[in-house]
Design a protein around this motif. Structure first.
Motif, short mmCIF file in Angstrom:
data_model
loop_
_atom_site.label_atom_id
_atom_site.label_comp_id
_atom_site.label_asym_id
_atom_site.label_seq_id
_atom_site.Cartn_x
_atom_site.Cartn_y
_atom_site.Cartn_z
N UNK A 11 25.28 -59.56 29.34
CA UNK A 11 23.85 -59.62 29.06
C UNK A 11 23.59 -60.15 27.65
N UNK A 12 24.38 -59.72 26.70
CA UNK A 12 24.21 -60.22 25.33
C UNK A 12 24.47 -61.71 25.26
N UNK A 13 25.53 -62.16 25.93
CA UNK A 13 25.85 -63.59 25.95
C UNK A 13 24.71 -64.38 26.59
N UNK A 14 24.19 -63.90 27.71
CA UNK A 14 23.11 -64.59 28.40
C UNK A 14 21.86 -64.66 27.55
N UNK A 15 21.54 -63.56 26.89
CA UNK A 15 20.35 -63.52 26.03
C UNK A 15 20.45 -64.59 24.95
N UNK A 16 21.59 -64.70 24.32
CA UNK A 16 21.76 -65.68 23.24
C UNK A 16 21.81 -67.10 23.80
N UNK A 17 22.42 -67.28 24.97
CA UNK A 17 22.51 -68.60 25.58
C UNK A 17 21.14 -69.10 26.01
N UNK A 18 20.34 -68.25 26.63
CA UNK A 18 18.98 -68.64 27.02
C UNK A 18 18.18 -69.06 25.80
N UNK A 19 18.25 -68.28 24.73
CA UNK A 19 17.51 -68.61 23.51
C UNK A 19 17.91 -69.98 22.96
N UNK A 20 19.22 -70.27 23.01
CA UNK A 20 19.71 -71.56 22.51
C UNK A 20 19.22 -72.71 23.39
N UNK A 58 37.45 -63.61 22.93
CA UNK A 58 38.09 -63.47 21.62
C UNK A 58 39.52 -62.96 21.80
N UNK A 59 40.06 -63.12 23.01
CA UNK A 59 41.42 -62.67 23.33
C UNK A 59 42.34 -63.88 23.30
N UNK A 60 43.35 -63.85 22.44
CA UNK A 60 44.23 -64.99 22.26
C UNK A 60 44.94 -65.38 23.56
N UNK A 61 45.39 -64.40 24.33
CA UNK A 61 46.07 -64.70 25.58
C UNK A 61 45.17 -65.47 26.53
N UNK A 62 43.92 -65.07 26.59
CA UNK A 62 42.97 -65.75 27.49
C UNK A 62 42.69 -67.17 27.00
N UNK A 63 42.61 -67.36 25.69
CA UNK A 63 42.40 -68.70 25.14
C UNK A 63 43.56 -69.62 25.50
N UNK A 64 44.79 -69.09 25.37
CA UNK A 64 45.96 -69.91 25.70
C UNK A 64 46.01 -70.22 27.20
N UNK A 65 45.66 -69.23 28.01
CA UNK A 65 45.65 -69.45 29.46
C UNK A 65 44.62 -70.50 29.84
N UNK A 67 33.30 -65.94 21.32
CA UNK A 67 32.12 -65.16 21.70
C UNK A 67 30.87 -65.60 20.95
N UNK A 68 31.03 -66.09 19.72
CA UNK A 68 29.88 -66.48 18.91
C UNK A 68 29.57 -67.97 18.98
N UNK A 69 30.35 -68.73 19.76
CA UNK A 69 30.11 -70.18 19.84
C UNK A 69 29.07 -70.48 20.92
N UNK A 70 27.87 -69.99 20.71
CA UNK A 70 26.80 -70.18 21.68
C UNK A 70 26.38 -71.65 21.73
N UNK A 71 26.37 -72.30 20.58
CA UNK A 71 25.98 -73.71 20.54
C UNK A 71 26.95 -74.57 21.36
N UNK A 72 28.24 -74.30 21.22
CA UNK A 72 29.22 -75.06 21.99
C UNK A 72 29.07 -74.85 23.48
N UNK A 73 28.83 -73.60 23.87
CA UNK A 73 28.66 -73.29 25.29
C UNK A 73 27.39 -73.96 25.84
N UNK A 74 26.33 -73.94 25.04
CA UNK A 74 25.08 -74.58 25.47
C UNK A 74 25.27 -76.08 25.63
N UNK A 75 26.05 -76.68 24.75
CA UNK A 75 26.32 -78.12 24.86
C UNK A 75 27.07 -78.44 26.15
N UNK A 76 28.07 -77.61 26.48
CA UNK A 76 28.79 -77.79 27.75
C UNK A 76 27.82 -77.73 28.92
N UNK A 77 26.92 -76.77 28.92
CA UNK A 77 25.98 -76.63 30.02
C UNK A 77 25.05 -77.82 30.10
N UNK A 78 24.61 -78.32 28.93
CA UNK A 78 23.76 -79.52 28.93
C UNK A 78 24.49 -80.70 29.55
#
Length: 447
Positions: free
Chosen positions: A22-31, A207-214, A225-236
């Protein structure tokens, strides 16, 4: 005015309980809203008995009295509460929300939507899932593998006992962590073995290193987790409804018609007005290419809400390809729908279907094809790819609209797809003579 429901693209944000969806979605929608997009949202609530109205309100009293559906309307807001049998499919919910640039869905992992998976180190269940995800990546198993079946040894690699045992332990720990956290509150919850990334996963937020490598091994984009701008760009880039310029090619005097097709009367009005009314609802930008801008200046007064641009041809000689070049050059959006002004039954729904197909496939041209061949003047073009290709074809002396098709990625849109978008058909019928126009007008008035 032609009413067209423009389908909204959708992406689902998924994760385990307390992962931060929910927190991620809230920030993503705002962006996304800050970037100028119209965003809708859907929240999946898995518990029976969700109540968004409460006793004492008039709307609650309506429902208590037996109303199966109640609409609450106020200036600037509308809410609808409806009693249903069972649960509505996510796809049906999204279809009921047309006209958004993007719909962000929370949950509905099994909906088939593209999913963005969140895993947070502070959440024990996420950490355990990351272990399973990473193990699958290290072993080279395809994304979407049923890891539960791997641990049971029912699918290959049946001889990889060490891997199966590692996965079994990781999954048991993950399930235990999930169960211990909220089993008493959610006795019908789905265990964590059904909450792993799948082949619908288009991004990982963690923010889990194992998940990033996978994610890197699976070639799936990953974001902090805080790269909302990058995620929004991907969605665009991949999912937000692309902006479409609709270009109506009006040309000028037609020898066979004996006058300008744009201003010839149809059902008591200039034919160009019919085309504007049919296509403007799906246009982010509306351009009319013409060699008689003074004669069409009345459109600015007739349709002030659309800010119609009248653009003269870029070349002093006629031809389908020069006209297409003018259309692409005048467009201000990445997708360009080009339609001839004599296509009396031009379809806004087909324009939408072509844009969605282009977005999904990455094609540079989406062109209807039937027994007569290509229909390049009710097609969709990707401006950045097509404009230089058209220019090169013109420099070679070409004049046919499809002369540049070999230089770009072309998606042929079959008749079946056209009829799915526009069941009435007739999209490509055009009028070249007064007799043909009169016949079409009669059929229109009779219908």
């Amino acid at each position: 005015m032609i009413m067209v429901n423009i389908p909204s693209p959708a992406v689902s944000i998924v994760g385990r309980h307390n992962s931060g969806k929910t927190t991620l979605i809230e920030r993503l929608i705002a962006e996304l809203v800050a970037r100028g997009h119209d965003v809708g949202s859907v929240k999946h609530h898995s518990h029976v008995g969700l109540e968004i109205d409460y006793p004492g309100k008039d709307s609650f009293r309506h429902r208590a009295a037996g109303a199966s559906e109640t609409v609450i309307a106020a200036p600037g807001q509308l809410a609808r509460i409806k009693t249903l049998e069972g649960e509505v499919e996510c796809s049906d919910i999204v279809r009921s929300m047309p006209g958004h640039d993007i719909v962000v869905v929370e949950g509905y992992r099994k909906s088939g939507l593209p999913t963005i998976e969140i895993m947070r180190a502070g959440n024990e269940a996420d950490a355990r899932v990351a272990e399973v995800f990473a193990e699958g990546a290290r072993r080279g198993w395809p994304l979407g593998t049923d890891f539960t079946q791997f641990t049971r040894g029912t699918v290959p690699p049946a001889d990889d006992d060490e891997a199966r045992e590692a996965l079994r332990r990781a999954q048991e720990e993950a399930i235990a962590a999930e169960n211990a956290h909220f089993k008493t509150q959610h006795p019908d919850h789905v265990d964590i073995s059904n909450k792993l990334p799948t082949n619908n996963t288009v991004a990982i937020v963690t923010d889990i290193e194992e998940a990033l490598r996978a994610a890197e091994l699976y070639n799936v984009p990953a974001f902090d987790l805080d790269d909302i701008a990058g995620l929004a760009t991907l969605m665009e880039e991949r999912f937000v409804r692309p902006r479409v310029t609709v270009v109506i090619q009006a040309g000028g005097e037609s020898r066979r018609m004996g006058r300008s097709k744009a201003t010839v009367p149809f059902a008591g009005r200039p034919l160009i007005c019919r085309l504007v009314e049919r296509l403007a609802p799906v246009a982010d930008d509306l351009v009319i290419t013409t060699n008689e801008p003074d004669n069409l200046a009345f459109l600015h007064t007739e349709f002030p809400q659309y800010r119609v641009q009248l653009v003269c041809d870029s070349f002093d000689y006629r031809g389908a390809l020069p006209g297409l070049y003018t259309a692409l050059q005048a467009a201000r959006n990445p997708y360009v729908a080009v339609v001839a002004c004599d296509m009396v039954f031009a379809s806004a729904s087909l324009v939408v279907a072509e844009a969605l197909a282009m977005n999904e496939t990455g094609a540079d041209v989406v062109v209807p094809v039937n027994k007569h061949g290509f229909e390049p003047f009710h097609a969709m073009y990707r401006r950045m790819a097509c404009l230089p290709a058209v220019r090169r074809a013109l420099d070679r002396g070409e004049k046919r609209a499809q002369a540049f098709f070999d230089d770009v990625e072309v998606l042929e849109f079959p008749q079946s797809a056209v009829l799915e978008a526009e069941p009435m058909g007739g999209c490509f019928i055009n009028a070249n003579t007064p007799e043909e126009l009169h016949s079409l007008e009669e059929s229109f008035l009779e219908g």
